[in-house]
Design an enzyme around this catalytic site. Structure first.
Site, PDB file in Angstrom:
ATOM      1  N   THR A  14      44.516  -7.196  40.343  1.00 40.33           N
ATOM      2  CA  THR A  14      45.305  -7.025  41.563  1.00 40.33           C
ATOM      3  C   THR A  14      46.397  -7.608  41.677  1.00 40.33           C
ATOM      4  OG1 THR A  14      44.188  -8.838  42.865  1.00 40.33           O
ATOM      5  CG2 THR A  14      43.084  -6.598  42.930  1.00 40.33           C
ATOM      6  N   LYS A  66      42.845 -18.865  17.308  1.00 42.92           N
ATOM      7  CA  LYS A  66      43.498 -18.553  18.367  1.00 42.92           C
ATOM      8  C   LYS A  66      45.175 -17.883  17.825  1.00 42.92           C
ATOM      9  CE  LYS A  66      43.311 -20.867  22.202  1.00 42.92           C
ATOM     10  NZ  LYS A  66      43.074 -20.158  23.435  1.00 42.92           N
ATOM     11  N   MET A  91      42.247 -15.590  31.330  1.00 41.20           N
ATOM     12  CA  MET A  91      41.577 -16.713  31.457  1.00 41.20           C
ATOM     13  C   MET A  91      41.367 -17.286  29.920  1.00 41.20           C
ATOM     14  SD  MET A  91      40.582 -17.561  34.248  1.00 41.20           S
ATOM     15  CE  MET A  91      40.817 -16.886  35.762  1.00 41.20           C
ATOM     16  N   HIS A 110      47.958 -19.753  40.183  1.00 45.56           N
ATOM     17  CA  HIS A 110      46.637 -20.305  40.251  1.00 45.56           C
ATOM     18  C   HIS A 110      46.413 -20.588  41.848  1.00 45.56           C
ATOM     19  CE1 HIS A 110      43.465 -23.113  39.122  1.00 45.56           C
ATOM     20  NE2 HIS A 110      43.889 -23.800  40.366  1.00 45.56           N
TER      21      HIS A 110
HETATM   22  N1  LIG Z   1      48.504 -23.360  27.985  1.00 41.59           N
HETATM   23  C1  LIG Z   1      48.080 -22.886  28.905  1.00 41.59           C
HETATM   24  N2  LIG Z   1      47.405 -22.016  29.122  1.00 41.59           N
HETATM   25  C2  LIG Z   1      46.846 -21.251  30.321  1.00 41.59           C
HETATM   26  C3  LIG Z   1      47.076 -22.072  31.540  1.00 41.59           C
HETATM   27  C4  LIG Z   1      48.050 -23.319  31.317  1.00 41.59           C
HETATM   28  O1  LIG Z   1      48.091 -23.995  32.308  1.00 41.59           O
HETATM   29  N3  LIG Z   1      48.528 -23.536  30.169  1.00 41.59           N
HETATM   30  N4  LIG Z   1      46.582 -21.706  32.669  1.00 41.59           N
HETATM   31  C5  LIG Z   1      45.423 -20.916  32.382  1.00 41.59           C
HETATM   32  C6  LIG Z   1      44.661 -20.511  33.688  1.00 41.59           C
HETATM   33  N5  LIG Z   1      43.123 -21.179  33.688  1.00 41.59           N
HETATM   34  C7  LIG Z   1      43.279 -21.906  34.983  1.00 41.59           C
HETATM   35  O2  LIG Z   1      44.224 -22.098  35.733  1.00 41.59           O
HETATM   36  C8  LIG Z   1      42.307 -21.355  32.455  1.00 41.59           C
HETATM   37  C9  LIG Z   1      42.042 -20.368  31.996  1.00 41.59           C
HETATM   38  C10 LIG Z   1      41.099 -20.294  30.915  1.00 41.59           C
HETATM   39  C11 LIG Z   1      40.617 -21.620  30.909  1.00 41.59           C
HETATM   40  C12 LIG Z   1      39.617 -21.594  29.510  1.00 41.59           C
HETATM   41  O3  LIG Z   1      38.882 -22.587  29.216  1.00 41.59           O
HETATM   42  N6  LIG Z   1      39.749 -20.667  28.677  1.00 41.59           N
HETATM   43  C13 LIG Z   1      38.908 -20.806  27.336  1.00 41.59           C
HETATM   44  C14 LIG Z   1      38.119 -19.387  26.627  1.00 41.59           C
HETATM   45  C15 LIG Z   1      37.743 -18.867  28.142  1.00 41.59           C
HETATM   46  C16 LIG Z   1      36.750 -17.682  27.358  1.00 41.59           C
HETATM   47  O4  LIG Z   1      36.078 -17.817  26.418  1.00 41.59           O
HETATM   48  O5  LIG Z   1      36.856 -16.521  27.861  1.00 41.59           O
HETATM   49  C17 LIG Z   1      39.883 -20.878  26.199  1.00 41.59           C
HETATM   50  O6  LIG Z   1      40.815 -20.200  25.924  1.00 41.59           O
HETATM   51  O7  LIG Z   1      39.714 -21.894  25.254  1.00 41.59           O
HETATM   52  C18 LIG Z   1      40.789 -22.689  31.322  1.00 41.59           C
HETATM   53  C19 LIG Z   1      41.779 -22.612  32.526  1.00 41.59           C
HETATM   54  C20 LIG Z   1      45.580 -19.786  31.705  1.00 41.59           C
HETATM   55  N7  LIG Z   1      46.259 -20.465  30.349  1.00 41.59           N
HETATM   56  N1  LIG Z   2      42.985 -20.328  36.741  1.00 42.02           N
HETATM   57  C1  LIG Z   2      43.765 -19.110  36.847  1.00 42.02           C
HETATM   58  C2  LIG Z   2      43.024 -18.435  37.946  1.00 42.02           C
HETATM   59  O1  LIG Z   2      42.148 -18.724  38.454  1.00 42.02           O
HETATM   60  N2  LIG Z   2      43.855 -17.254  38.152  1.00 42.02           N
HETATM   61  C3  LIG Z   2      43.335 -16.297  39.472  1.00 42.02           C
HETATM   62  O2  LIG Z   2      42.666 -15.237  38.883  1.00 42.02           O
HETATM   63  C4  LIG Z   2      42.872 -14.148  39.833  1.00 42.02           C
HETATM   64  C5  LIG Z   2      43.048 -12.971  39.329  1.00 42.02           C
HETATM   65  O3  LIG Z   2      43.021 -11.961  39.972  1.00 42.02           O
HETATM   66  P1  LIG Z   2      43.310 -10.533  39.740  1.00 42.02           P
HETATM   67  O4  LIG Z   2      42.835 -10.131  38.401  1.00 42.02           O
HETATM   68  O5  LIG Z   2      43.013  -9.406  40.821  1.00 42.02           O
HETATM   69  O6  LIG Z   2      44.905 -10.533  39.884  1.00 42.02           O
HETATM   70  C6  LIG Z   2      43.877 -14.601  40.847  1.00 42.02           C
HETATM   71  O7  LIG Z   2      43.408 -15.047  42.249  1.00 42.02           O
HETATM   72  C7  LIG Z   2      44.424 -15.728  40.243  1.00 42.02           C
HETATM   73  O8  LIG Z   2      45.003 -16.941  40.899  1.00 42.02           O
END
Ligand SMILES: Nc1nc2c(c(=O)[nH]1)N[C@@H](CN(C=O)c1ccc(C(=O)N[C@@H](CCC(=O)O)C(=O)O)cc1)CN2
Ligand SMILES: NCC(=O)N[C@@H]1O[C@H](COP(=O)([O-])[O-])[C@@H](O)[C@H]1O
Length: 192
Positions: A14, A66, A91, A110
């Site tokens: 969205t 990665k 994510m 966020h």
């Molecule tokens: N380098 C950064 N990457 C990301 C950030 C950031 O601040 N620095 N923000 C995230 C968003 N997020 C929460 O806000 C978040 C997303 C994903 C994870 C996480 O643990 N992901 C795992 C894998 C998940 C899976 O298996 O699908 C990972 O990638 O190790 C934690 C926080 C976006 N990226």
């Molecule tokens: N940690 C990052 C996080 O939680 N992000 C959140 O994921 C949603 C994505 O919605 P969308 O796929 O409908 O745009 C949003 O609410 C965004 O803030």
């Protein structure tokens, strides 16, 4: 010149749709040239196809590291001449490959007032904590998780009558206005 943007998403999309619609409606000098998704069944993929935005799906489980997966993404970003990356419900942790290629050019939205309630469940965590207000943060991405420089924040009240669903709806409504606002401001200021 239009600022070439990639949006990274893992879910509903969205925010991606709100960004694309705002670019059109407000004539923001930008173009989303690529949608990157790490989940092959994510609803965002069809939304992007319906909007004629090119899509790259990368299943990280297909790659040993990665770094290998991000190299595939980087090649597509370069081919699409992407200048700025907007994470929108992406994510995955952004690794060194993309951080090095796009220094201070990767933004994230966020659904909480960082540094409060970081991680993947910001809305639920704020609701469970019983706070009277939460909000939305837009920040630059760095090597940490939700530790990057905050660009701007908007407060969203938590009502006594709220459920997690009603709070999430209010937060998403704010997001869909806020992310385009910040994008437009940063482009106008020449900050990105
Ligand atoms: N380098 C950064 N990457 C990301 C950030 C950031 O601040 N620095 N923000 C995230 C968003 N997020 C929460 O806000 C978040 C997303 C994903 C994870 C996480 O643990 N992901 C795992 C894998 C998940 C899976 O298996 O699908 C990972 O990638 O190790 C934690 C926080 C976006 N990226
Ligand atoms: N940690 C990052 C996080 O939680 N992000 C959140 O994921 C949603 C994505 O919605 P969308 O796929 O409908 O745009 C949003 O609410 C965004 O803030």
């Amino acid at each position: 010149m239009l600022k070439k943007i990639a949006v990274f998403a893992s879910g509903n999309g969205t925010n991606f749709v709100a960004l694309q619609q705002a670019i059109i409606d407000r004539s923001i000098p930008a173009e989303i040239t690529l949608l990157v998704c790490d989940q092959s069944l994510a609803p965002v993929i069809k939304k992007a196809q319906d909007l004629q935005v090119p899509v790259l799906v990368v299943n990280f489980h297909d790659y040993a590291t990665k770094t290998a997966a991000e190299q595939i993404i980087l090649t597509a970003l370069q081919r699409a001449q992407v200048e700025v990356i907007l994470l929108a419900g992406y994510m995955r942790i952004i690794g060194a490959t993309l951080l090095t290629a796009y220094p201070h050019r990767i933004l994230n939205i966020h659904p909480a007032l960082l540094p409060k309630f970081p991680g993947r469940h910001g809305i639920e965590d704020a609701f469970q904590a019983g706070v009277s207000e939460t909000g939305v943060t837009i920040h630059y991405i760095d090597a940490g998780v939700d530790t990057g420089q905050v660009i701007d924040q908007r407060v969203v009240p938590v009502l006594s009558t709220d459920t997690i669903e009603s709070l999430a709806t209010r937060i998403h409504t704010v997001e869909h206005q806020f992310y385009p606002d910040v994008l437009q401001s940063l482009i106008n200021e020449g900050a990105i």
